[in-house]
Design a protein around this motif. Structure first.
Motif, PDB file in Angstrom:
ATOM      1  N   CYS A  48       0.826  -1.217   0.000  1.00 46.32           N
ATOM      2  CA  CYS A  48       0.000   0.000   0.000  1.00 46.32           C
ATOM      3  C   CYS A  48       0.853   1.256   0.000  1.00 46.32           C
ATOM      4  N   ALA A  49       1.959   1.230   0.739  1.00 49.67           N
ATOM      5  CA  ALA A  49       2.852   2.394   0.785  1.00 49.67           C
ATOM      6  C   ALA A  49       3.471   2.658  -0.589  1.00 49.67           C
ATOM      7  N   LEU A  50       3.918   1.602  -1.243  1.00 51.33           N
ATOM      8  CA  LEU A  50       4.489   1.767  -2.585  1.00 51.33           C
ATOM      9  C   LEU A  50       3.416   2.227  -3.566  1.00 51.33           C
ATOM     10  N   LEU A  51       2.237   1.637  -3.478  1.00 50.32           N
ATOM     11  CA  LEU A  51       1.141   2.030  -4.358  1.00 50.32           C
ATOM     12  C   LEU A  51       0.800   3.501  -4.171  1.00 50.32           C
ATOM     13  N   LEU A  52       0.757   3.979  -2.943  1.00 49.49           N
ATOM     14  CA  LEU A  52       0.457   5.395  -2.696  1.00 49.49           C
ATOM     15  C   LEU A  52       1.524   6.290  -3.316  1.00 49.49           C
ATOM     16  N   ALA A  53       2.785   5.911  -3.213  1.00 53.86           N
ATOM     17  CA  ALA A  53       3.856   6.700  -3.819  1.00 53.86           C
ATOM     18  C   ALA A  53       3.691   6.782  -5.336  1.00 53.86           C
ATOM     19  N   VAL A  54       3.320   5.680  -5.960  1.00 53.60           N
ATOM     20  CA  VAL A  54       3.101   5.664  -7.411  1.00 53.60           C
ATOM     21  C   VAL A  54       1.888   6.530  -7.774  1.00 53.60           C
ATOM     22  N   ILE A  55       0.826   6.416  -7.002  1.00 54.95           N
ATOM     23  CA  ILE A  55      -0.366   7.236  -7.236  1.00 54.95           C
ATOM     24  C   ILE A  55      -0.009   8.715  -7.122  1.00 54.95           C
ATOM     25  N   THR A  60      -0.993  14.258  -7.846  1.00 58.75           N
ATOM     26  CA  THR A  60      -0.328  14.916  -6.723  1.00 58.75           C
ATOM     27  C   THR A  60      -1.266  15.297  -5.582  1.00 58.75           C
ATOM     28  N   SER A  61      -2.545  15.402  -5.841  1.00 59.27           N
ATOM     29  CA  SER A  61      -3.478  15.769  -4.770  1.00 59.27           C
ATOM     30  C   SER A  61      -3.985  14.556  -3.988  1.00 59.27           C
ATOM     31  N   ALA A  62      -3.630  13.348  -4.411  1.00 57.12           N
ATOM     32  CA  ALA A  62      -4.079  12.135  -3.707  1.00 57.12           C
ATOM     33  C   ALA A  62      -3.474  12.093  -2.318  1.00 57.12           C
ATOM     34  N   GLN A  63      -4.321  11.820  -1.329  1.00 55.35           N
ATOM     35  CA  GLN A  63      -3.837  11.768   0.049  1.00 55.35           C
ATOM     36  C   GLN A  63      -3.710  10.352   0.577  1.00 55.35           C
ATOM     37  N   THR A  64      -4.639   9.478   0.179  1.00 52.64           N
ATOM     38  CA  THR A  64      -4.602   8.085   0.615  1.00 52.64           C
ATOM     39  C   THR A  64      -5.016   7.191  -0.542  1.00 52.64           C
ATOM     40  N   VAL A  65      -4.677   5.920  -0.452  1.00 52.86           N
ATOM     41  CA  VAL A  65      -5.112   4.966  -1.473  1.00 52.86           C
ATOM     42  C   VAL A  65      -6.640   4.859  -1.487  1.00 52.86           C
ATOM     43  N   PRO A  66      -7.307   4.696  -0.331  1.00 50.56           N
ATOM     44  CA  PRO A  66      -8.765   4.585  -0.362  1.00 50.56           C
ATOM     45  C   PRO A  66      -9.467   5.818  -0.949  1.00 50.56           C
ATOM     46  N   SER A  67      -9.017   7.015  -0.579  1.00 48.91           N
ATOM     47  CA  SER A  67      -9.679   8.211  -1.107  1.00 48.91           C
ATOM     48  C   SER A  67      -9.459   8.338  -2.610  1.00 48.91           C
ATOM     49  N   TRP A  68      -8.265   7.999  -3.089  1.00 47.48           N
ATOM     50  CA  TRP A  68      -8.001   8.045  -4.524  1.00 47.48           C
ATOM     51  C   TRP A  68      -8.854   7.005  -5.244  1.00 47.48           C
ATOM     52  N   ASN A  69      -8.899   5.784  -4.705  1.00 46.93           N
ATOM     53  CA  ASN A  69      -9.715   4.721  -5.288  1.00 46.93           C
ATOM     54  C   ASN A  69     -11.161   5.194  -5.447  1.00 46.93           C
ATOM     55  N   ASP A  70     -11.697   5.810  -4.406  1.00 48.64           N
ATOM     56  CA  ASP A  70     -13.100   6.224  -4.419  1.00 48.64           C
ATOM     57  C   ASP A  70     -13.384   7.379  -5.373  1.00 48.64           C
ATOM     58  N   GLN A  71     -12.359   8.112  -5.782  1.00 47.38           N
ATOM     59  CA  GLN A  71     -12.537   9.218  -6.723  1.00 47.38           C
ATOM     60  C   GLN A  71     -12.532   8.757  -8.183  1.00 47.38           C
ATOM     61  N   GLN A  72     -12.122   7.519  -8.417  1.00 43.20           N
ATOM     62  CA  GLN A  72     -12.032   7.030  -9.791  1.00 43.20           C
ATOM     63  C   GLN A  72     -13.418   6.673 -10.331  1.00 43.20           C
ATOM     64  N   ARG A  73     -13.565   6.772 -11.637  1.00 48.66           N
ATOM     65  CA  ARG A  73     -14.852   6.520 -12.286  1.00 48.66           C
ATOM     66  C   ARG A  73     -14.971   5.132 -12.913  1.00 48.66           C
ATOM     67  N   ASP A  74     -13.821   4.508 -13.190  1.00 52.47           N
ATOM     68  CA  ASP A  74     -13.835   3.186 -13.814  1.00 52.47           C
ATOM     69  C   ASP A  74     -12.548   2.457 -13.441  1.00 52.47           C
ATOM     70  N   PRO A  75     -12.509   1.158 -13.651  1.00 53.05           N
ATOM     71  CA  PRO A  75     -11.349   0.388 -13.208  1.00 53.05           C
ATOM     72  C   PRO A  75     -10.101   0.523 -14.082  1.00 53.05           C
ATOM     73  N   GLN A  76     -10.191   1.104 -15.254  1.00 57.58           N
ATOM     74  CA  GLN A  76      -9.036   1.153 -16.147  1.00 57.58           C
ATOM     75  C   GLN A  76      -7.854   1.892 -15.517  1.00 57.58           C
ATOM     76  N   THR A  77      -8.099   3.064 -14.958  1.00 56.75           N
ATOM     77  CA  THR A  77      -7.022   3.830 -14.333  1.00 56.75           C
ATOM     78  C   THR A  77      -6.500   3.103 -13.100  1.00 56.75           C
ATOM     79  N   VAL A  78      -7.385   2.523 -12.329  1.00 58.93           N
ATOM     80  CA  VAL A  78      -7.008   1.782 -11.126  1.00 58.93           C
ATOM     81  C   VAL A  78      -6.093   0.619 -11.502  1.00 58.93           C
ATOM     82  N   LEU A  79      -6.464  -0.141 -12.503  1.00 55.19           N
ATOM     83  CA  LEU A  79      -5.649  -1.280 -12.938  1.00 55.19           C
ATOM     84  C   LEU A  79      -4.317  -0.826 -13.524  1.00 55.19           C
ATOM     85  N   ARG A  80      -4.325   0.266 -14.259  1.00 58.40           N
ATOM     86  CA  ARG A  80      -3.082   0.787 -14.852  1.00 58.40           C
ATOM     87  C   ARG A  80      -2.099   1.199 -13.760  1.00 58.40           C
TER      88      ARG A  80
END
Length: 94
Positions: A48-55, A60-80
């Motif tokens: 999760c720590a590495l994933l957050l760094a990549v996100i 740059t405005s992403a604060q946490t993995v869960p909050s970023w995940n919840d802001q996405q509209r479809d799985p393509q960006t999440v999977l990428r």
């Protein structure tokens, strides 16, 4: 790298969701996929720590993995991004 790759596969197979770790149909969010595929809490935390760094490198405005995940509209960006994190981990030998 292996945890992130397994989480990627889990998301593809089970489906992706927002707002919770897992929904009624079995779809998972990023954290849910990582927790489901990690063999320990420490392994999940490291992934999760590495994933957050990549996100945050791209979003740059992403604060946490869960909050970023919840802001996405479809799985393509999440999977990428999850794939990108797995490749980053592999390149670092972790």
């Amino acid at each position: 790298a292996d945890v992130l790759r397994r989480a990627h596969t889990r998301l593809q197979e089970a489906g992706w969701c927002t707002g919770r770790l897992r929904d009624e149909q079995g779809a998972v969010c990023l954290i849910g996929a990582i927790r489901a595929t990690a063999t320990s809490r420490g392994q999940a935390d490291d992934a999760c720590a590495l994933l957050l760094a990549v996100i945050q490198a791209e979003f740059t405005s992403a604060q946490t993995v869960p909050s970023w995940n919840d802001q996405q509209r479809d799985p393509q960006t999440v999977l990428r991004v999850l794939d990108q994190a797995a490749n980053t981990a592999a390149a670092r030998g972790i």
